[in-house]
Design a protein around this motif. Structure first.
Motif, PDB file in Angstrom:
ATOM      1  N   HIS A 241       0.846  -1.186   0.000  1.00 14.05           N
ATOM      2  CA  HIS A 241       0.000   0.000   0.000  1.00 14.05           C
ATOM      3  C   HIS A 241       0.887   1.243   0.000  1.00 14.05           C
ATOM      4  O   HIS A 241       1.629   1.474   0.950  1.00 14.05           O
ATOM      5  CB  HIS A 241      -0.933  -0.002   1.218  1.00 14.05           C
ATOM      6  N   ARG A 242       0.773   2.008  -1.066  1.00 15.55           N
ATOM      7  CA  ARG A 242       1.684   3.133  -1.281  1.00 15.55           C
ATOM      8  C   ARG A 242       1.662   4.156  -0.145  1.00 15.55           C
ATOM      9  O   ARG A 242       2.690   4.739   0.200  1.00 15.55           O
ATOM     10  CB  ARG A 242       1.314   3.817  -2.600  1.00 15.55           C
ATOM     11  N   ASP A 243       0.491   4.379   0.449  1.00 10.56           N
ATOM     12  CA  ASP A 243       0.353   5.418   1.473  1.00 10.56           C
ATOM     13  C   ASP A 243       0.482   4.881   2.898  1.00 10.56           C
ATOM     14  O   ASP A 243       0.120   5.573   3.847  1.00 10.56           O
ATOM     15  CB  ASP A 243      -1.001   6.133   1.312  1.00 10.56           C
ATOM     16  N   ASN A 244       0.950   3.664   3.049  1.00 12.28           N
ATOM     17  CA  ASN A 244       1.060   3.062   4.374  1.00 12.28           C
ATOM     18  C   ASN A 244       2.512   2.988   4.838  1.00 12.28           C
ATOM     19  O   ASN A 244       3.439   2.886   4.040  1.00 12.28           O
ATOM     20  CB  ASN A 244       0.473   1.644   4.391  1.00 12.28           C
ATOM     21  N   TRP A 245       2.663   3.005   6.161  1.00  5.40           N
ATOM     22  CA  TRP A 245       3.964   2.772   6.800  1.00  5.40           C
ATOM     23  C   TRP A 245       3.947   1.432   7.511  1.00  5.40           C
ATOM     24  O   TRP A 245       2.952   1.065   8.128  1.00  5.40           O
ATOM     25  CB  TRP A 245       4.263   3.868   7.824  1.00  5.40           C
ATOM     26  N   CYS A 246       5.046   0.698   7.435  1.00  5.60           N
ATOM     27  CA  CYS A 246       5.257  -0.490   8.265  1.00  5.60           C
ATOM     28  C   CYS A 246       6.161  -0.083   9.421  1.00  5.60           C
ATOM     29  O   CYS A 246       7.252   0.448   9.195  1.00  5.60           O
ATOM     30  CB  CYS A 246       5.891  -1.610   7.462  1.00  5.60           C
ATOM     31  N   ILE A 247       5.711  -0.328  10.632  1.00  4.02           N
ATOM     32  CA  ILE A 247       6.408   0.171  11.813  1.00  4.02           C
ATOM     33  C   ILE A 247       6.816  -0.989  12.712  1.00  4.02           C
ATOM     34  O   ILE A 247       6.040  -1.925  12.933  1.00  4.02           O
ATOM     35  CB  ILE A 247       5.504   1.153  12.590  1.00  4.02           C
ATOM     36  N   SER A 248       8.039  -0.905  13.213  1.00  2.91           N
ATOM     37  CA  SER A 248       8.540  -1.874  14.191  1.00  2.91           C
ATOM     38  C   SER A 248       8.894  -1.106  15.461  1.00  2.91           C
ATOM     39  O   SER A 248       9.881  -0.368  15.488  1.00  2.91           O
ATOM     40  CB  SER A 248       9.756  -2.611  13.636  1.00  2.91           C
ATOM     41  N   CYS A 249       8.060  -1.281  16.481  1.00  3.71           N
ATOM     42  CA  CYS A 249       8.207  -0.528  17.729  1.00  3.71           C
ATOM     43  C   CYS A 249       8.533  -1.490  18.865  1.00  3.71           C
ATOM     44  O   CYS A 249       7.923  -2.562  18.976  1.00  3.71           O
ATOM     45  CB  CYS A 249       6.917   0.238  18.029  1.00  3.71           C
ATOM     46  N   ARG A 250       9.461  -1.110  19.705  1.00  4.02           N
ATOM     47  CA  ARG A 250       9.854  -1.973  20.828  1.00  4.02           C
ATOM     48  C   ARG A 250       8.709  -2.173  21.796  1.00  4.02           C
ATOM     49  O   ARG A 250       8.648  -3.200  22.486  1.00  4.02           O
ATOM     50  CB  ARG A 250      11.064  -1.355  21.554  1.00  4.02           C
ATOM     51  N   ILE A 251       7.785  -1.229  21.878  1.00  3.23           N
ATOM     52  CA  ILE A 251       6.649  -1.322  22.795  1.00  3.23           C
ATOM     53  C   ILE A 251       5.423  -1.915  22.101  1.00  3.23           C
ATOM     54  O   ILE A 251       4.821  -2.872  22.586  1.00  3.23           O
ATOM     55  CB  ILE A 251       6.312   0.061  23.385  1.00  3.23           C
ATOM     56  N   CYS A 252       5.058  -1.357  20.956  1.00  2.00           N
ATOM     57  CA  CYS A 252       3.805  -1.734  20.288  1.00  2.00           C
ATOM     58  C   CYS A 252       3.959  -2.907  19.324  1.00  2.00           C
ATOM     59  O   CYS A 252       2.959  -3.402  18.798  1.00  2.00           O
ATOM     60  CB  CYS A 252       3.240  -0.536  19.527  1.00  2.00           C
ATOM     61  N   GLY A 253       5.189  -3.349  19.081  1.00  2.00           N
ATOM     62  CA  GLY A 253       5.413  -4.446  18.154  1.00  2.00           C
ATOM     63  C   GLY A 253       5.378  -3.983  16.712  1.00  2.00           C
ATOM     64  O   GLY A 253       5.542  -2.801  16.405  1.00  2.00           O
ATOM     65  N   ARG A 254       5.127  -4.915  15.805  1.00  2.00           N
ATOM     66  CA  ARG A 254       5.070  -4.596  14.379  1.00  2.00           C
ATOM     67  C   ARG A 254       3.628  -4.359  13.953  1.00  2.00           C
ATOM     68  O   ARG A 254       2.728  -5.117  14.316  1.00  2.00           O
ATOM     69  CB  ARG A 254       5.682  -5.738  13.549  1.00  2.00           C
ATOM     70  N   TYR A 255       3.412  -3.310  13.186  1.00  4.44           N
ATOM     71  CA  TYR A 255       2.090  -3.041  12.638  1.00  4.44           C
ATOM     72  C   TYR A 255       2.227  -2.166  11.402  1.00  4.44           C
ATOM     73  O   TYR A 255       3.274  -1.555  11.167  1.00  4.44           O
ATOM     74  CB  TYR A 255       1.178  -2.368  13.675  1.00  4.44           C
ATOM     75  N   GLU A 256       1.174  -2.133  10.605  1.00 10.82           N
ATOM     76  CA  GLU A 256       1.120  -1.269   9.431  1.00 10.82           C
ATOM     77  C   GLU A 256       0.027  -0.237   9.659  1.00 10.82           C
ATOM     78  O   GLU A 256      -1.001  -0.535  10.275  1.00 10.82           O
ATOM     79  CB  GLU A 256       0.828  -2.097   8.171  1.00 10.82           C
ATOM     80  N   ILE A 257       0.213   0.972   9.152  1.00 10.13           N
ATOM     81  CA  ILE A 257      -0.758   2.030   9.406  1.00 10.13           C
ATOM     82  C   ILE A 257      -0.877   2.932   8.183  1.00 10.13           C
ATOM     83  O   ILE A 257       0.112   3.248   7.523  1.00 10.13           O
ATOM     84  CB  ILE A 257      -0.372   2.859  10.661  1.00 10.13           C
ATOM     85  N   SER A 258      -2.112   3.329   7.874  1.00  4.80           N
ATOM     86  CA  SER A 258      -2.343   4.251   6.770  1.00  4.80           C
ATOM     87  C   SER A 258      -2.123   5.680   7.243  1.00  4.80           C
ATOM     88  O   SER A 258      -2.169   5.974   8.450  1.00  4.80           O
ATOM     89  CB  SER A 258      -3.773   4.096   6.241  1.00  4.80           C
ATOM     90  N   LEU A 259      -1.904   6.583   6.304  1.00  7.37           N
ATOM     91  CA  LEU A 259      -1.695   7.988   6.665  1.00  7.37           C
ATOM     92  C   LEU A 259      -2.938   8.578   7.324  1.00  7.37           C
ATOM     93  O   LEU A 259      -2.840   9.390   8.251  1.00  7.37           O
ATOM     94  CB  LEU A 259      -1.318   8.789   5.415  1.00  7.37           C
ATOM     95  N   GLU A 260      -4.117   8.190   6.852  1.00  5.16           N
ATOM     96  CA  GLU A 260      -5.367   8.673   7.464  1.00  5.16           C
ATOM     97  C   GLU A 260      -5.471   8.230   8.914  1.00  5.16           C
ATOM     98  O   GLU A 260      -5.846   9.007   9.787  1.00  5.16           O
ATOM     99  CB  GLU A 260      -6.580   8.165   6.673  1.00  5.16           C
ATOM    100  N   ALA A 261      -5.145   6.960   9.167  1.00  5.30           N
ATOM    101  CA  ALA A 261      -5.202   6.450  10.540  1.00  5.30           C
ATOM    102  C   ALA A 261      -4.176   7.143  11.418  1.00  5.30           C
ATOM    103  O   ALA A 261      -4.428   7.415  12.597  1.00  5.30           O
ATOM    104  CB  ALA A 261      -4.986   4.944  10.549  1.00  5.30           C
ATOM    105  N   ALA A 262      -3.011   7.441  10.860  1.00  2.00           N
ATOM    106  CA  ALA A 262      -1.949   8.086  11.636  1.00  2.00           C
ATOM    107  C   ALA A 262      -2.375   9.469  12.132  1.00  2.00           C
ATOM    108  O   ALA A 262      -2.026   9.879  13.240  1.00  2.00           O
ATOM    109  CB  ALA A 262      -0.687   8.201  10.797  1.00  2.00           C
ATOM    110  N   THR A 263      -3.145  10.188  11.304  1.00  2.00           N
ATOM    111  CA  THR A 263      -3.603  11.514  11.719  1.00  2.00           C
ATOM    112  C   THR A 263      -4.781  11.434  12.681  1.00  2.00           C
ATOM    113  O   THR A 263      -5.016  12.357  13.459  1.00  2.00           O
ATOM    114  CB  THR A 263      -4.022  12.346  10.492  1.00  2.00           C
TER     115      THR A 263
END
Length: 350
Positions: free
Chosen positions: A21-43
């Protein structure tokens, strides 16, 4: 790859662009773990639970631990938070901690690390509460400290065994519903959703039993990982007792499903996840009891129970919205509980 603040916990995490998904980020966080998030959800994320930011940390970390990272989009943020079964006491949080340690322990005598950043794995609200509860688990004899590491004590192994025997390792799902020819399509749709998620659906009238029916029902609920409860109202009928025409000697049949309320309440009391469903019609919606109106209910229509096909994840890359009740049930299970260990048992209809 770049390092930025996690959208959920605001601690630094690793960011990479999504390959799907072009507008999504894949995130690896020491607390929240791994997840993907859209720009709309991030805001939107900061407005969903401003007073309880740890709730999304809980659900994303749990999915990450199950090796089934979530994709957060604007439309599912509130649903994810509403799906969480909040711990009803500090002892429930300690139980989560015990299960986590037992799962991570490769050998009984080998201690593991419990960094303060791991507080979401036990559904603790902060690193400070996590440390406090670790110390309480030590006082209870559940944990032993070995240098800067921890392992289960004898009481901890005993408690972990008790917990695993009940709901935590179960691949069963109990379905509380109205038994009637009119609900046959609903029955098949729910079974398809549960089965495709890797669990075995249990419906009381499909199983053999001896003795009291409610003893059987309550025993099956105890053995289940979660419950699907349908609160659809059946048209009421006034039935007279034989041998009298007096209206006071008549009784009302069908209507609100008291048994469903009872079974759902029993499951809640055990700490099980209960997935609420209800037909999208005024007769049923208007008669939902106040206590369950607040729940995140899956509403369905007759058109949504005709087909029971559950598409594979790669078939939903560009159209992820559920097309029928089976997919709605499947999505909710995967979101809050993760995939079970069983292969689908029920064929989908198209």
């Amino acid at each position: 790859m770049e390092e930025r603040k996690c959208f959920i916990c605001q601690n630094f995490a690793e960011f990479t662009s999504s390959s799907q998904h072009r507008d999504n980020w894949c995130i690896s966080c020491r607390i929240c773990g791994r997840y993907e998030i859209s720009l709309e959800a991030a805001t939107e994320i900061r407005h969903v639970a401003p007073d309880q930011p740890y709730l999304l940390s809980w659900v994303t970390r749990a999915a990450s631990e199950r090796e089934n990272p979530l994709t957060l989009v604007r439309s599912n943020l509130k649903e994810l938070i509403d799906s969480i079964a909040l711990p009803d006491s500090p002892l429930a949080v300690i139980d989560n901690l015990i299960l986590y340690v037992s799962k991570k322990s490769k050998m009984a005598d080998t201690p593991i690390e419990l960094p303060v950043m791991d507080y979401p794995v036990a559904y603790a609200k902060s690193d400070r509460e996590f440390i406090f509860l670790i110390n309480k688990a030590i006082e209870l004899g559940y944990l032993e400290k070995a240098g800067g590491y921890y392992r289960l004590g004898l009481e901890g192994w005993r408690r972990a065994t008790e917990l695993r025997k009940t709901r935590y390792d179960s691949n069963h799902a109990f379905v509380a519903m109205w038994f009637d020819k009119k609900t046959e399509k609903y029955r098949e749709a729910v079974k398809a959703g549960i089965s495709n998620a890797g669990y075995s659906p249990i419906i009381a009238d499909e199983r053999e039993f001896t003795g009291n029916i409610m003893d059987f029902v309550l025993a099956r609920i105890r053995e289940s990982k979660f419950v699907v409860a349908d609160f659809t109202v059946a048209p009421e009928e006034r039935v007279k007792f034989s041998g009298t025409d007096e209206p006071e000697n008549a009784k009302t049949k069908k209507g609100t499903r008291g048994g469903v309320y009872y079974e759902a309440g029993f499951a809640k009391g055990l700490g099980l996840q209960v997935i609420h469903t209800c037909k999208k019609e005024n007769m049923s919606i208007n008669r939902l009891h106040f206590d369950v109106m607040q729940e995140n209910t899956i509403f369905w229509t007759d058109d949504e129970i005709v087909q029971t096909t559950v598409r594979l994840d790669n078939e939903r890359l560009y159209d992820s919205s559920p097309r029928n009740l089976s997919e709605k049930i499947y999505d909710r299970i995967i979101m809050i509980l993760g995939r079970g260990n069983l292969k689908p048992l029920y064929k989908s209809t198209t």
